[in-house]
Scaffold this motif. Structure first.
Motif, mmCIF file in Angstrom:
data_model
loop_
_atom_site.group_PDB
_atom_site.id
_atom_site.type_symbol
_atom_site.label_atom_id
_atom_site.label_comp_id
_atom_site.label_asym_id
_atom_site.label_seq_id
_atom_site.Cartn_x
_atom_site.Cartn_y
_atom_site.Cartn_z
ATOM 1 N N HIS A 276 -1.518 -0.208 -10.039
ATOM 2 C CA HIS A 276 -1.225 1.126 -9.711
ATOM 3 C C HIS A 276 -2.242 0.889 -8.112
ATOM 4 C CE1 HIS A 276 -1.625 5.392 -8.473
ATOM 5 N NE2 HIS A 276 -2.585 4.753 -8.239
ATOM 6 N N GLY A 277 -1.656 1.202 -6.890
ATOM 7 C CA GLY A 277 -1.708 1.339 -5.528
ATOM 8 C C GLY A 277 -1.668 2.294 -4.627
ATOM 9 N N GLY A 278 -2.024 2.632 -3.491
ATOM 10 C CA GLY A 278 -2.320 4.230 -3.536
ATOM 11 C C GLY A 278 -1.700 4.470 -2.005
ATOM 12 N N ASN A 279 -1.301 3.445 -1.421
ATOM 13 C CA ASN A 279 -0.721 3.685 0.039
ATOM 14 C C ASN A 279 0.370 2.791 0.800
ATOM 15 O OD1 ASN A 279 -2.871 1.106 -0.007
ATOM 16 N ND2 ASN A 279 -3.033 0.707 1.844
ATOM 17 N N TYR A 280 0.874 2.383 -0.143
ATOM 18 C CA TYR A 280 2.066 1.813 -0.009
ATOM 19 C C TYR A 280 2.955 2.161 1.468
ATOM 20 C CZ TYR A 280 1.508 -0.721 -4.816
ATOM 21 O OH TYR A 280 1.187 -0.703 -5.378
ATOM 22 N N GLN A 281 4.160 1.884 1.708
ATOM 23 C CA GLN A 281 4.419 2.305 3.217
ATOM 24 C C GLN A 281 6.386 2.042 3.336
ATOM 25 O OE1 GLN A 281 2.708 3.880 5.835
ATOM 26 N NE2 GLN A 281 1.451 3.462 4.708
#
Length: 260
Positions: free
Chosen positions: A39-44
């Protein structure tokens, strides 16, 4: 562009059926299968000024056999915020033929442990937009290194041809993969992952660098059930993501993993 989304269950079914087939002990020499949750929160993402949050479920399998080794993974990516909800599938499969196994000769020399011939395929599909997708075919050579402390350190030197979303010609890819186990105060850790360095593809895609190193803690070992349950972090760095100049990812991702 042709719609190949209906082939995706076929590809996955072939892989699953192949892995499920029983093999004699002298044919299947080793195997490793994992399910990962990230889980990640700052993909572009392209044309989107917002940070995108998503969860990723990854299934991987690697196994060695009489004449080499095979590896595949399948990602299911679920967008949670930052853009309209969508599900993407992405998978890669590679097979490497070992020259030492085929020849029956010991080809190790210094830091070199083995040499191989590798072929692979990359497949991607946006399930909410079936007309989008990626297809790439790769082939080349693999060097296996014998480095102190590493379970493995291999480098692929591959030629790549992308045929979808359009046939944009050939490029190159260099991919090191590694696993370095270690202990801290009796707890078992590993530092492992891969990096892709991909050349420019005509005027359609710029050069890329993608790295996904992981730091894993064997938390099952803390209560006597080691080599199954891991907790850790993966860091995704992607320079010129998707080959788009100026689009970059710098994303720490929480990692939970079950090995079976």
């Amino acid at each position: 562009m042709p719609d190949h989304s209906h082939f995706y269950p076929f590809y996955l079914g072939i892989i699953t059926a192949t892995l499920a087939q029983p093999c004699p002990a002298d044919f299947m020499q080793w195997h490793n299968s994992e399910i990962q949750y990230l889980h990640g929160g700052n993909y572009q993402e392209p044309f989107n000024p917002n940070d995108v949050s998503q969860s990723i479920i990854t299934i991987t399998n690697a196994h060695g056999w009489t004449y080499g080794r095979n590896f595949f993974f399948m990602d299911a990516l679920f967008t949670e915020s930052g853009q309209p909800s969508q599900t993407n599938l992405y998978g890669e499969a590679y097979s490497t033929l070992s020259l030492s196994k085929i020849s029956g000769l010991n080809l190790s020399y210094g830091i070199f442990k083995d040499f191989g011939a590798t072929g692979g395929i990359n497949l991607g599909e946006n399930m909410d937009s079936p007309q989008s997708g990626t297809r790439a075919w790769l082939y080349g050579i693999t060097l296996d290194f014998d480095l102190p402390g590493f379970d493995y350190f291999n480098v692929d030197f591959l030629r790549m041809r992308v045929t979808e979303p359009a046939d944009i010609g050939t490029s190159w890819q260099i991919t090191p993969t590694w696993k370095l186990p270690f202990e801290i105060a009796g707890s078992k850790w590993s530092f492992e992952g891969f990096a892709d360095f991909i050349g420019k593809k005509g005027d359609r895609a710029d050069r890329q660098a993608l790295a996904q190193p992981q730091l894993r803690l064997d938390i099952g070992d803390l209560w006597g059930n080691g080599n199954h349950l891991y907790l850790g972090i993966e860091y995704q760095y992607w320079h010129n993501k998707y080959g788009i100049k100026g689009l970059h990812d710098n994303v720490p991702q929480a990692l939970l993993l079950w090995k079976f």
